[in-house]
Design a protein around this motif. Structure first.
Motif, mmCIF file in Angstrom:
data_model
loop_
_atom_site.group_PDB
_atom_site.id
_atom_site.type_symbol
_atom_site.label_atom_id
_atom_site.label_comp_id
_atom_site.label_asym_id
_atom_site.label_seq_id
_atom_site.Cartn_x
_atom_site.Cartn_y
_atom_site.Cartn_z
ATOM 1 N N ARG A 1 59.694 -58.391 -0.789
ATOM 2 C CA ARG A 1 58.483 -59.071 -1.263
ATOM 3 C C ARG A 1 58.645 -60.589 -1.192
ATOM 4 N NH1 ARG A 1 54.987 -56.041 -4.403
ATOM 5 N NH2 ARG A 1 54.708 -57.627 -5.987
ATOM 6 N N ASN B 1 58.143 -61.501 2.485
ATOM 7 C CA ASN B 1 56.722 -61.420 2.857
ATOM 8 C C ASN B 1 55.887 -62.463 2.080
ATOM 9 O OD1 ASN B 1 53.914 -59.505 2.229
ATOM 10 N ND2 ASN B 1 54.584 -59.740 4.333
ATOM 11 N N HIS B 2 56.557 -63.163 1.183
ATOM 12 C CA HIS B 2 55.945 -64.204 0.346
ATOM 13 C C HIS B 2 54.840 -63.655 -0.569
ATOM 14 C CE1 HIS B 2 55.950 -68.304 -0.811
ATOM 15 N NE2 HIS B 2 54.698 -68.529 -0.491
ATOM 16 N N LEU B 3 55.016 -62.389 -0.960
ATOM 17 C CA LEU B 3 54.092 -61.821 -1.957
ATOM 18 C C LEU B 3 54.423 -62.389 -3.324
ATOM 19 C CD1 LEU B 3 53.576 -58.011 -1.398
ATOM 20 C CD2 LEU B 3 51.888 -59.815 -1.257
ATOM 21 N N ILE B 4 55.679 -62.816 -3.472
ATOM 22 C CA ILE B 4 56.109 -63.507 -4.693
ATOM 23 C C ILE B 4 56.908 -64.737 -4.258
ATOM 24 C CG2 ILE B 4 56.148 -61.576 -6.333
ATOM 25 C CD1 ILE B 4 59.023 -61.030 -5.611
ATOM 26 N N SER B 5 56.966 -65.729 -5.123
ATOM 27 C CA SER B 5 57.722 -66.944 -4.797
ATOM 28 C C SER B 5 59.004 -66.979 -5.605
ATOM 29 C CB SER B 5 56.898 -68.189 -5.133
ATOM 30 O OG SER B 5 55.811 -68.284 -4.252
#
Lengths: 213, 263
Positions: A42, A45-49
């Motif tokens: 994640r 995929n840069h769904l979270i930083s």
């Protein structure tokens, strides 16, 4: 290197000092449940930083890349396949719609279903597929998008061993032919040992082993 | 046309007796709602009496400051009502969106209606401004409440679908597209349904009031059509603004879903 991680921390789930993920290779991430494998995908995929550190994709920090453009190059399929209301065809085309790529014709859609060994008609109701069939449909959907990097989270957890070998064999051949990067989170030692160029083992969010073949 | 019948004290008392009979029936049947009926009847009486006197004062002392003050008070109470009706906790950002969409949506509609449609002069004439603003703000409030319910519920229950779309390269707008449509439909449908049934299933309150007050049915109908169009416009504009700005409050500037605990 396609991804380089330096001193990356995310809550108390991920704590990676240094990690290189090679491009145009197959990397498997293994480890026990709760070791941070899915969180790592994640982050990529840069769904979270991440809270601290840096993740570099092709020499550019993730924070400096347009997140939508990044996700169109670095596509992820989650552990629980998400099936949208509609037919098998709708579910294949929705990926192209999301990433604003041109739609493809039915023969190409059927060919991709064959690759993932999903013997279903394009007009079948996708919501009525079994768990394993949904997983294969989700795999077919990402294959159609032809991204630079595939991030697959437990892509074959609902498949029997024989189907897993066939489906992943076809998938990996396709990725290798197109010279793309594949990063797979898996519980399956068999899958990791047979297909990986690199195996990264995580424990409590830290890397405890990296094997290169 | 027959002369207008003014309601005297005894006639009003007769109306209360009607409710009193209902009160007795509820008591006999053991239906535990007599307290609510009593409180709401008293509340309605006090509120309307007070409003009646306030309106008399405002009509006789037309002033721009009074009109503006009234509209601010109406907006404030509408906002309070929306927050109170929401079944899910609302974050600070979505509350700001409610204020912005309610203010812009209703004010644009009210002023268009006052200045262009009815052509009230001066525009702040309380006799026109207050009832028209009341109807538009009231309906927009109901619409936005329904829209909030659908939007907030769907954004909380369909996180997996939204994230799946983001993973595949969707923009936040694409990922929330269905939810935006559903929220808009939920908000606007009651207004559309009430338009469809109007004149056949029921006579609208405003029109009934005007006819009872002695106005020609044709004039009442003309006003009703105009106000209904104004209400549809005001509800649509408010809700469009709300859903288009509202879904964005669930995403960070890096096109990620906010953590629920951070909302």
């Amino acid at each position: 290197m396609v991804f380089t991680l330096k001193e990356v921390q995310y809550k108390d789930i991920i704590n990676i000092e240094k990690l290189h993920i090679p491009g145009r290779k197959i990397t498997c991430i293994v480890g026990q449940s709760g070791s941070g494998k899915s969180t790592l995908l994640r982050l990529l995929n840069h769904l979270i930083s991440y809270d601290h550190g840096t993740i570099i994709y092709k020499n550019v920090s993730l924070q400096q890349i347009d997140p939508i453009q990044l996700r169109r190059e670095v596509i992820m399929a989650s552990q629980v396949p998400t099936i949208f209301a509609g037919t098998v065809k709708d579910n294949l085309l929705i990926g192209l719609k999301f990433s604003e790529k041109p739609f493809v014709d039915d023969p190409k859609l059927k060919a991709v279903l064959e690759l993932v060994c999903l013997n279903k008609s394009l007009t079948d109701n996708a919501e009525q597929l079994s768990g394993g069939e949904k997983q294969r449909l989700a795999l077919a959907r990402v294959l159609l998008l032809n991204p630079e990097v595939y991030l697959l989270d437990e892509p074959t957890s609902a498949l029997d061993s024989e189907t897993e070998t066939k489906v992943m064999g076809n998938f990996i051949r396709e990725v290798q032919n197109k010279q793309k990067t594949l990063i797979i989170v898996t519980h399956s030692n068999k899958l990791a040992e047979t297909c990986a160029d690199t195996i990264i083992e995580l424990k409590n969010g830290r890397i405890i082993d990296v094997k290169e073949f | 046309m027959n002369e207008l019948i003014e309601l005297g004290l005894w006639q009003l008392l007769a109306a209360y007796i009607f409710v009193l009979v209902l009160f007795v029936i509820l008591k006999i049947k053991g239906i535990d709602r007599e307290k609510e009926l009593l409180i709401s009847t008293i509340r309605m009486t006090l509120q309307l009496t007070l409003v009646g006197y306030i309106l008399i004062y405002l009509f006789e002392n037309n002033h721009i400051v009074w009109t503006l003050l009234i509209i601010i008070i109406m907006q404030f109470f509408a906002f309070q009502n929306i927050i109170k009706r929401a079944k899910y906790p609302l974050n600070k950002r979505i509350k700001q969106v409610i204020i912005i969409s309610m203010s812009i949506g209703t004010l644009v509609s009210i002023f268009y209606f006052i200045i262009v449609v009815v052509q009230v002069s001066p525009w702040y004439d309380a006799r026109y401004f207050i009832p028209i603003a009341g109807m538009m703000i009231g309906n927009a409030m109901t619409g936005i409440s329904l829209g909030i319910y659908r939007l907030v519920e769907a954004m909380n229950t369909q996180k997996q679908e939204i994230e799946a779309a983001l993973m595949l390269g969707a923009t936040p707008k694409m990922a929330a597209e269905n939810i935006i449509k559903q929220a808009f439909d939920a908000a606007i449908l009651p207004t559309i349904n009430s338009m469809v049934g109007m004149g056949i299933v029921f006579l609208p309150g405003m029109m009934t009031g005007q006819i009872l007050a002695g106005l020609s049915p044709i004039t009442a109908v003309q006003y009703q059509i105009a106000i209904m169009l104004g209400i549809v416009g005001s509800v649509s504009l408010t809700v469009i603004l709300f859903v288009q700005l509202g879904y964005k409050t669930y995403f960070t500037d890096r096109a990620q879903l906010y953590d629920s605990e951070k909302l």
